[in-house]
Design a protein around this motif. Sequence first.
Motif, mmCIF file in Angstrom:
data_model
loop_
_atom_site.group_PDB
_atom_site.id
_atom_site.type_symbol
_atom_site.label_atom_id
_atom_site.label_comp_id
_atom_site.label_asym_id
_atom_site.label_seq_id
_atom_site.Cartn_x
_atom_site.Cartn_y
_atom_site.Cartn_z
ATOM 1 N N SER A 176 46.338 47.045 30.597
ATOM 2 C CA SER A 176 46.009 46.081 29.721
ATOM 3 C C SER A 176 44.787 45.553 29.687
ATOM 4 C CB SER A 176 47.004 44.880 30.090
ATOM 5 O OG SER A 176 46.451 43.650 29.306
ATOM 6 N N GLY A 177 44.142 45.431 28.051
ATOM 7 C CA GLY A 177 42.819 44.955 28.198
ATOM 8 C C GLY A 177 42.681 43.556 27.898
ATOM 9 N N GLY A 178 43.891 42.901 27.959
ATOM 10 C CA GLY A 178 43.837 41.483 27.583
ATOM 11 C C GLY A 178 43.791 41.081 25.865
ATOM 12 N N PHE A 179 43.777 39.961 25.692
ATOM 13 C CA PHE A 179 43.793 39.608 24.230
ATOM 14 C C PHE A 179 42.195 39.369 23.819
ATOM 15 C CE2 PHE A 179 44.265 36.704 20.828
ATOM 16 C CZ PHE A 179 45.238 37.239 20.119
ATOM 17 N N THR A 180 41.776 40.293 22.786
ATOM 18 C CA THR A 180 40.421 40.179 22.676
ATOM 19 C C THR A 180 40.118 40.690 21.071
ATOM 20 O OG1 THR A 180 38.211 40.734 23.588
ATOM 21 C CG2 THR A 180 39.885 42.394 23.522
ATOM 22 N N GLN B 190 39.976 41.665 33.655
ATOM 23 C CA GLN B 190 40.123 42.880 32.728
ATOM 24 C C GLN B 190 38.586 43.612 32.565
ATOM 25 O OE1 GLN B 190 42.871 43.629 31.572
ATOM 26 N NE2 GLN B 190 43.944 41.535 31.410
ATOM 27 N N ARG B 191 38.707 44.759 32.776
ATOM 28 C CA ARG B 191 37.242 45.698 32.758
ATOM 29 C C ARG B 191 37.218 46.096 31.267
ATOM 30 N NH1 ARG B 191 34.876 48.241 38.134
ATOM 31 N NH2 ARG B 191 34.909 46.301 39.350
ATOM 32 N N ARG B 192 36.098 46.107 30.369
ATOM 33 C CA ARG B 192 35.957 46.781 29.151
ATOM 34 C C ARG B 192 34.555 47.273 28.969
ATOM 35 N NH1 ARG B 192 37.902 41.604 27.747
ATOM 36 N NH2 ARG B 192 40.225 41.580 27.495
#
Lengths: 221, 205
Positions: A176-180, B190-192
């Motif tokens: 999951s990369g979250g809500f973005t 979270q990593r991006r």
Amino acid sequence: LKKLGWLLCLLALAVCASSLPAMAGTLYSNLGTGSGVYQEGVGWTISGTGTLGFSQSIGEQFQVTSDGSVGQIDIGVGYVEGTNAFKVTLDADNNGLPGAVLGEWDNLSSPQTFGGCCLLMTISGISGIDLTTGTNYWLTVAPEDVGSTLWGAWNFSNSANSNQAVSTDGGVTWNSGGFTSQGAFDVLSGGGGTTPEPSSLLLLGTGLVGAFGAIRRKLNR
Amino acid sequence: MRDARMLLSVLAIAIIAALGSTDAAAQSWQVMSADYGVNNNRVDVTNTVRRLVNGPNFRVNNTTMGVDPARGKDKVLRIHARDGSGQMRDFNYNEGQTVDSRQFTGGGFPGGGYPGGGYPGGNPGNQFRGLRIVQASYGAGNRRGDVTGRLQGMVRNNRLVVLVNNATMGGDPAVGQTKNLQVNYEYQGQRRNTTTREGNNLTIP
């Protein structure tokens, strides 16, 4: 003659109405218009390990606004350097992450150098994928090869946010990369093409009715 | 009298021990930031130096710094560091000089995570929920400079807003070429990775 006039008038309306579902529609879109199709020059990195030393694939969750069969997908992904080869998938949802692959398209090249606007990476001629409202789906963009030198970027949409998934192994596994910020794309139905606006259809229909009405009046005299 | 002597001895030992510990702490400098270059042609090498000081002594040159920001010119590595008592100090090393790694530590990030450690796309190893710049580089092709520390220093209230250009990135690592900023960051666990073209604004989150 009077009956013929009425008949033509009704025929015009019938043609107008029956043409509605046959035209391509927008199932989902976060793309803008004109020179603001997406935020050029800033986006999510899409890469193989060859240039940057790591691989990143991005999945964006979406729901369609009406039931329909997918005909075309347009993605605002830009090319930075390395091998210009992307892999795109349309996936079902699996507990908030990309699940079963509904469609996959390989060796796609971005026509847009990253930082410019507003060319899109287009996949057309799609058939056999039916999407339903109220259901979560995922569009994912990955390097064609995890070890490739690809460095690309999926331009941010102008304002849309969504749940995101991130993969470091080319889309084999997702986190999951979250809500973005959501990458820019649209999903069109029925073979793609330009989507007619409702107001344009109304104008067309009114014009046709008017024209046949005028013909009928002339014939009545 | 005997008790007084004993008390004085204990006091003396305590003072010596305290002085000794202060001296030991002063030997360990935490790298806060580092840049490499000459005059206005300098690039941020904070992350590179933080990684290097965790290993053996190293020589200052284009290879160890990972970039040549001023071709043909003698460059200087500047390390801005802080000791255990909060004292700040700048260390300067000319190109070719050797840095004694033992006097530095490479930490300095909130939450205790080391920015050079781990895989950029991996999951965070600590509980820090704010914005942390894990790794950032700016340039084109293989002419890229490390700007991790510089970007981390620009974070305000867990938010980074920066116009990407040579001035904000601390130099031009690839003269005449269009450059991109690559940022690996961690926010709320979270990593991006984001890419930003020179001339554009980057806003995180």
